[in-house]
Design a protein around this motif. Structure first.
Motif, short mmCIF file in Angstrom:
data_model
loop_
_atom_site.label_atom_id
_atom_site.label_comp_id
_atom_site.label_asym_id
_atom_site.label_seq_id
_atom_site.Cartn_x
_atom_site.Cartn_y
_atom_site.Cartn_z
N LYS A 66 0.39 -1.34 0.06
CA LYS A 66 0.19 -0.20 0.20
C LYS A 66 0.39 1.23 -0.10
CE LYS A 66 -2.31 -1.47 3.97
NZ LYS A 66 -1.29 -2.25 4.37
N ASP A 85 2.85 -7.81 1.33
CA ASP A 85 1.95 -7.46 2.34
C ASP A 85 0.68 -6.90 1.70
OD1 ASP A 85 0.01 -6.53 4.63
OD2 ASP A 85 0.63 -4.80 4.05
N ARG A 150 -5.35 -11.36 12.49
CA ARG A 150 -5.28 -10.09 13.08
C ARG A 150 -5.80 -10.16 14.52
NH1 ARG A 150 -4.97 -4.55 10.09
NH2 ARG A 150 -3.34 -3.53 11.14
N TYR A 159 2.54 7.72 14.62
CA TYR A 159 2.84 8.97 14.85
C TYR A 159 1.51 10.66 14.76
CZ TYR A 159 1.72 9.95 9.60
OH TYR A 159 1.39 9.88 8.10
N VAL A 163 -3.48 6.14 11.89
CA VAL A 163 -2.59 5.04 11.32
C VAL A 163 -2.08 4.69 12.92
CG1 VAL A 163 -1.54 6.63 9.94
CG2 VAL A 163 -0.20 6.91 11.78
N HIS A 197 -1.21 -12.44 13.62
CA HIS A 197 -0.84 -11.40 12.83
C HIS A 197 -1.11 -9.64 13.96
CE1 HIS A 197 -1.77 -7.79 10.92
NE2 HIS A 197 -0.34 -7.99 10.02
N HIS A 199 -0.47 -5.60 13.57
CA HIS A 199 -0.08 -4.56 13.07
C HIS A 199 -0.38 -3.48 14.17
CE1 HIS A 199 1.51 -1.11 9.97
NE2 HIS A 199 -0.15 -0.66 10.26
N GLY A 203 4.19 4.97 11.50
CA GLY A 203 5.76 5.97 11.62
C GLY A 203 5.93 5.05 13.13
N GLY A 239 3.65 -4.24 10.10
CA GLY A 239 4.84 -2.32 9.70
C GLY A 239 4.71 -1.63 10.81
N GLY A 240 4.85 -0.47 10.15
CA GLY A 240 5.34 1.17 11.09
C GLY A 240 6.56 1.35 11.43
N MET A 241 7.32 0.67 11.21
CA MET A 241 8.59 1.01 11.62
C MET A 241 8.99 2.96 10.78
SD MET A 241 8.91 -2.24 10.77
CE MET A 241 8.29 -3.91 11.82
N ARG A 285 5.92 2.50 4.47
CA ARG A 285 7.20 3.11 4.76
C ARG A 285 8.99 2.79 4.44
NH1 ARG A 285 4.77 7.22 6.67
NH2 ARG A 285 3.07 6.11 8.25
N ARG A 321 -0.22 13.68 2.06
CA ARG A 321 0.25 13.71 4.36
C ARG A 321 0.34 14.42 4.79
NH1 ARG A 321 4.47 11.68 5.44
NH2 ARG A 321 3.97 10.45 6.55
N TYR A 325 -2.94 13.93 7.87
CA TYR A 325 -2.46 13.86 8.43
C TYR A 325 -0.93 15.39 9.55
CZ TYR A 325 -2.77 9.37 6.43
OH TYR A 325 -3.05 8.28 5.61
N MET A 385 -1.54 7.31 -2.28
CA MET A 385 -2.56 7.88 -1.88
C MET A 385 -3.36 9.37 -2.68
SD MET A 385 -2.27 7.78 2.16
CE MET A 385 -3.81 8.28 2.33
N1 LLP Z 1 0.96 -3.74 7.67
C1 LLP Z 1 0.21 -3.73 8.03
C2 LLP Z 1 -1.28 -4.21 7.85
C3 LLP Z 1 -0.57 -2.26 7.70
O1 LLP Z 1 -1.62 -2.03 7.67
C4 LLP Z 1 0.49 -1.24 7.36
C5 LLP Z 1 0.14 0.57 6.98
C6 LLP Z 1 1.52 -1.64 7.09
C7 LLP Z 1 1.92 -3.00 7.18
C8 LLP Z 1 2.60 -0.98 7.10
O2 LLP Z 1 2.94 -0.28 7.63
P1 LLP Z 1 3.86 1.56 7.57
O3 LLP Z 1 5.87 -0.04 7.85
O4 LLP Z 1 4.18 1.79 6.24
O5 LLP Z 1 4.29 2.45 7.90
N2 LLP Z 1 -1.33 6.59 4.71
C9 LLP Z 1 -0.35 6.83 6.09
C10 LLP Z 1 0.00 5.39 6.44
C11 LLP Z 1 -1.20 4.30 7.24
C12 LLP Z 1 -0.51 2.51 6.82
C13 LLP Z 1 -1.63 1.86 7.17
N3 LLP Z 1 -1.21 0.34 7.36
C14 LLP Z 1 0.40 7.63 5.68
O6 LLP Z 1 0.76 8.88 4.70
O7 LLP Z 1 1.29 8.21 6.90
#
Ligand code: LLP
Length: 428
Positions: A66, A85, A150, A159, A163, A197, A199, A203, A239-241, A285, A321, A325, A385
């Motif tokens: 995504k 994913d 999950r 952040y 999110v 799982h 999540h 951020g 994720g989320g790092m 991210r 973004r 946010y 997005m």
């Molecule tokens: N796994 C799942 C189930 C998720 O829902 C997400 C993100 C990730 C992994 C990856 O997260 P990341 O590592 O990228 O933080 N649009 C927002 C971020 C929304 C993330 C949604 N889910 C932004 O622009 O900051």
């Protein structure tokens, strides 16, 4: 002078990305334009992979599509050995187009209908669900070979409140009691491989917010293991790092992050005798944010009362973004990196809304119509997005690598505004 990090470089006052001039790219392809560096994507993937796998060999990164679903980006990560994913049938489709096999695709469905469930079953991908009502519909349609659920581990982070994806009030995940019931049902239905799982959000710059939920996840895994005799093939921490967006902000300390998470993981596997499942994470991210930038041309400059505005051709239709946010993205002037910053500007887009602000109160060199601005760290959740709001066209995307460049998505045309529209017969 601006402090730039790889893949960005200053050559004679001009911004280069992965060996290619941004000024030249804007001339060739027009603006707004997303540009992403192949070398940086690979570097991010490899450093994250190395940090974890040296601590626990059975480790896997699932790139969270995504963040950036361009097929070239997906292909790069596939060639690195990542799994993926996915959050929708569309992402499953794109991942397959990019070469991921069904065993390399995890589909995390959130409140989806039968059509989508039928599609993912037909593709044979791994399925991750988070409600009993979806599960009941799924097993009426078919039984995937690999399934995970999950869990809502009750504590989340992120952040921005939009999110944060785990808490007693979050829409995501299952509690312990429903999870136990769900695993019991799918075991009886004939699922062969199991995962679990979480999540927690996005951020996140430090491992601490993962530890409590991680512990909760492993505890629930152990209960499922003892009560139902299910052993897990993978345990997925999501994720989320995060990455730094503001100049001077510290990077995530990967050594400390992987060190503490793997330590918890191994300790709990031992304590609960859970064997040696694979350890999975799903960064989006972290892999692509810093690899991408957005080029945008200055179309107007004006002072209204005491405020100076720079009007550019990218708005929240292009990068949402900041508007959605309040996210911070660093902005530099591509053709004036060596000039002294002297003026404070708000950078605003072409959308008819006051929220269409890309950057506020930025100290930049004196700029004029025609100068090129670059929004940094735009590789994640930028194009993915974007929208056609105000009937503006989505921009092109370019991949760069060691001085080479290639168009990886054409900019939209007016045809794209009407392509799927139909006129009601009584209006013909
Ligand atoms: N796994 C799942 C189930 C998720 O829902 C997400 C993100 C990730 C992994 C990856 O997260 P990341 O590592 O990228 O933080 N649009 C927002 C971020 C929304 C993330 C949604 N889910 C932004 O622009 O900051």
């Amino acid at each position: 002078m601006e402090v730039l990090k790889s893949p960005l470089e200053n050559f004679g006052g001009e911004l280069f990305i992965d060996g290619v001039s941004t000024v030249k790219l804007a001339e060739i392809f027009g603006t707004p334009l997303y540009v992403i560096s192949e070398n940086k994507i690979r570097e991010n993937y490899r450093k994250m992979h190395a940090a974890f796998s040296k601590r626990y060999g059975k480790f896997r990164i699932l790139y969270s599509a995504k963040a950036n679903t361009n097929i070239s980006v997906l292909k790069i990560l596939h060639s690195e050995g990542a799994y993926v994913d996915t959050a929708s049938a569309g992402e499953v489709y794109l991942a397959s187009m990019a070469g991921f096999s069904s065993e390399e695709i995890l589909y995390t469905g959130i409140n989806v209908g039968d059509e989508e469930l039928k599609y993912v079953l037909s593709r044979g991908v791994m399925v991750n669900l988070d409600s009993m009502s979806q599960l009941n519909r799924l097993i009426r349609l078919g039984v995937p070979e690999t399934l995970s659920f999950r869990i809502n581990p009750e504590h989340g982070a992120g952040y921005h409140k939009y999110v944060v994806t785990a808490s007693k009030h979050a829409k995501f995940g299952m509690d312990e009691a429903s999870a136990l019931k769900a695993y019991e049902i799918v075991k009886a239905a004939g699922v062969k491989r199991f995962g679990i799982h979480m999540h927690i959000g996005s951020g996140i710059m430090d491992v601490t917010p993962y530890l409590k939920p991680g512990e909760r996840l492993l505890k629930i895994a152990s209960k499922i293991n003892t009560k139902l005799g299910i052993s897990f093939d993978f345990i997925n921490f999501g994720g989320g790092m995060g990455v730094p967006y503001k100049p001077g902000e510290k990077e995530l300390d990967l050594e400390a992050f992987s060190g503490k998470l793997v330590e918890l993981f191994k300790r709990k596997l031992d304590e609960y005798s859970l064997g040696k499942p694979e350890l999975w994470i799903e960064p989006g991210r972290f892999i692509v944010a810093e690899a991408g930038i957005l080029l945008t041309r200055i179309k107007a400059i004006k002072q209204v009362f005491h405020k100076k505005f720079v009007g550019v051709d990218a708005g929240f239709n292009t990068l949402i973004r900041p508007a959605m946010y309040g996210a911070y993205h660093q902005v530099v002037v591509a053709n004036k990196l060596n000039e002294k910053p002297t003026e404070v500007y708000d950078v605003v887009g072409p959308i008819c809304e006051s929220g269409d602000v890309l950057a506020e109160n930025r100290l930049l060199p004196k700029i004029f119509e025609g100068d090129l601005l670059v929004v940094l760290n735009a590789g994640a959740y930028g194009f993915s997005m974007s929208s056609q709001y105000n009937s503006r066209l989505r921009p092109a995307e370019v991949l760069v690598k060691s001085g080479r460049y290639a168009l990886i998505r054409e900019a939209e045309t007016f045809e794209d505004l009407v392509r799927k529209q139909r006129v009601a017969e009584w209006l013909e």
